[in-house]
Design an enzyme around this catalytic site. Structure first.
Site, PDB file in Angstrom:
ATOM      1  N   GLN A 116       1.198  -1.496   0.142  1.00 55.56           N
ATOM      2  CA  GLN A 116       0.013  -0.316  -0.053  1.00 55.56           C
ATOM      3  C   GLN A 116       0.917   1.324   0.097  1.00 55.56           C
ATOM      4  O   GLN A 116       1.301   1.331   0.700  1.00 55.56           O
ATOM      5  CB  GLN A 116      -1.043   0.178   1.263  1.00 55.56           C
ATOM      6  CG  GLN A 116      -1.837  -1.499   1.355  1.00 55.56           C
ATOM      7  CD  GLN A 116      -2.422  -1.518   0.194  1.00 55.56           C
ATOM      8  OE1 GLN A 116      -3.419  -0.862   0.111  1.00 55.56           O
ATOM      9  NE2 GLN A 116      -2.702  -2.711  -1.121  1.00 55.56           N
ATOM     10  N   ALA A 157     -12.248   2.444   3.473  1.00 54.80           N
ATOM     11  CA  ALA A 157     -10.457   1.615   2.980  1.00 54.80           C
ATOM     12  C   ALA A 157     -10.152   2.842   1.961  1.00 54.80           C
ATOM     13  O   ALA A 157     -10.350   3.921   1.928  1.00 54.80           O
ATOM     14  CB  ALA A 157     -11.833   0.422   2.193  1.00 54.80           C
ATOM     15  N   HIS A 158      -9.397   1.589   1.320  1.00 53.02           N
ATOM     16  CA  HIS A 158      -8.125   2.552   0.658  1.00 53.02           C
ATOM     17  C   HIS A 158      -8.838   2.722  -0.537  1.00 53.02           C
ATOM     18  O   HIS A 158      -9.895   2.415  -0.855  1.00 53.02           O
ATOM     19  CB  HIS A 158      -7.333   1.351   0.226  1.00 53.02           C
ATOM     20  CG  HIS A 158      -7.562   0.053  -0.218  1.00 53.02           C
ATOM     21  ND1 HIS A 158      -5.921  -0.527  -0.576  1.00 53.02           N
ATOM     22  CD2 HIS A 158      -8.104  -0.256  -0.484  1.00 53.02           C
ATOM     23  CE1 HIS A 158      -7.296  -1.995  -1.079  1.00 53.02           C
ATOM     24  NE2 HIS A 158      -8.151  -1.431  -1.174  1.00 53.02           N
ATOM     25  N   ASN A 159      -7.940   4.583  -1.430  1.00 47.24           N
ATOM     26  CA  ASN A 159      -8.701   5.130  -2.204  1.00 47.24           C
ATOM     27  C   ASN A 159      -9.924   5.471  -2.326  1.00 47.24           C
ATOM     28  O   ASN A 159     -10.328   6.375  -3.686  1.00 47.24           O
ATOM     29  CB  ASN A 159      -7.880   4.253  -3.524  1.00 47.24           C
ATOM     30  CG  ASN A 159      -6.910   3.321  -3.816  1.00 47.24           C
ATOM     31  OD1 ASN A 159      -6.159   2.892  -3.450  1.00 47.24           O
ATOM     32  ND2 ASN A 159      -6.218   4.874  -4.167  1.00 47.24           N
ATOM     33  N   SER A 177     -12.142   2.084  -2.980  1.00 45.67           N
ATOM     34  CA  SER A 177     -12.069   3.404  -4.347  1.00 45.67           C
ATOM     35  C   SER A 177     -13.595   3.515  -4.746  1.00 45.67           C
ATOM     36  O   SER A 177     -14.100   3.487  -5.608  1.00 45.67           O
ATOM     37  CB  SER A 177     -11.537   1.885  -5.335  1.00 45.67           C
ATOM     38  OG  SER A 177     -10.052   2.453  -5.404  1.00 45.67           O
TER      39      SER A 177
END
Length: 249
Positions: A116, A157-159, A177
């Protein structure tokens, strides 16, 4: 009106005078004027702390991280390396900003971690509730835009990108995302699937499960999420299903 009047009587956030000698500040870190740093704070190498920032006991600010002016990090907040926190931000106790996103790929029966490599960016005038987690991006940034307010125990969460002045209530989760628009309201324990587009001024009811993108201005509830009025009709029928089944049989 009450909110503005009450703010006049609210006690100020307590400040430690100066920098505690029981804190650990790396020599390469840059500290603004009139900072308040309590005991047992760690500020990493080349980190930047703005003017009038308050760091409570147990705060960790990682290497190269940035914290803007007048921001308050309450006890045991973690800001991991390279993350960027804006000005006039409040992060409540126990929250973690910039832990790794949940990224793995299967190779046969083994889970291989995807590094990450991105960051978290939190813009100005954001408030993050206690024990919340905002994951760093796989690439680029997870972005919380100005004026966003989150309750306790929220997972981002990520992005993910959260648009301006959005509100997210306790125990909600936003999948990787996903793009959340401006002035969105996400109810408690709701879940938004990954890679979805939630447009401006959408309202998502408590405990809703959102498996597909939602157009601007819609109000949805239920699992799977549907227009709120349809969900009210549907949910009112559920207790009568045994009766309907008996009649049909």
């Amino acid at each position: 009106a009450y909110a503005r009047v009450a703010a006049l009587f609210a006690p100020p956030v307590p400040r430690h005078e100066g920098i505690s000698d029981k804190s650990h500040i790396e020599q390469s870190a840059l500290l603004g004027r009139d900072v308040s740093i309590y005991p047992f704070v760690h500020v990493g190498e080349h980190a930047q702390i703005g003017d009038e920032v308050i760091l409570f006991p147990g705060v960790f600010v990682g290497d190269h991280a940035k914290v803007g002016d007048r921001t308050i990090l309450f006890p045991n907040v973690t800001v991991m390396h390279d993350c960027v926190i804006g000005s006039d931000v409040v992060i409540h106790p126990g929250s973690v900003i910039g832990a790794d996103g949940f990224g793995f790929v299967r190779e046969g029966s083994v889970n291989i971690k995807i590094p990450q490599l991105g960051i978290v960016q939190i813009d100005d005038h954001v408030e993050i509730g206690a024990n919340s987690c905002i994951d760093r991006a796989a690439l680029g940034k997870t972005w919380i835009r100005s004026g966003v307010k989150t309750d306790n125990l929220v997972q981002i969460a990520h992005n993910v990108v959260i648009g301006e002045n959005t509100v997210i209530v306790a125990q909600a989760a936003v999948g990787g995302s996903a793009q959340i628009g401006k002035q969105v309201v996400i109810g408690g324990q709701a879940a938004v699937g990954d890679h979805l587009q939630i447009s401006d001024r959408v309202m998502i009811g408590s405990q809703a499960g959102v498996p597909k993108s939602i157009a601007q201005g819609q109000v949805v509830s239920g699992t799977p999420a549907m227009p709120h009025r349809l969900w009210l009709k549907t949910s009112s029928l559920i207790p009568r299903l045994p009766e309907f089944f008996n009649r049909l049989r």
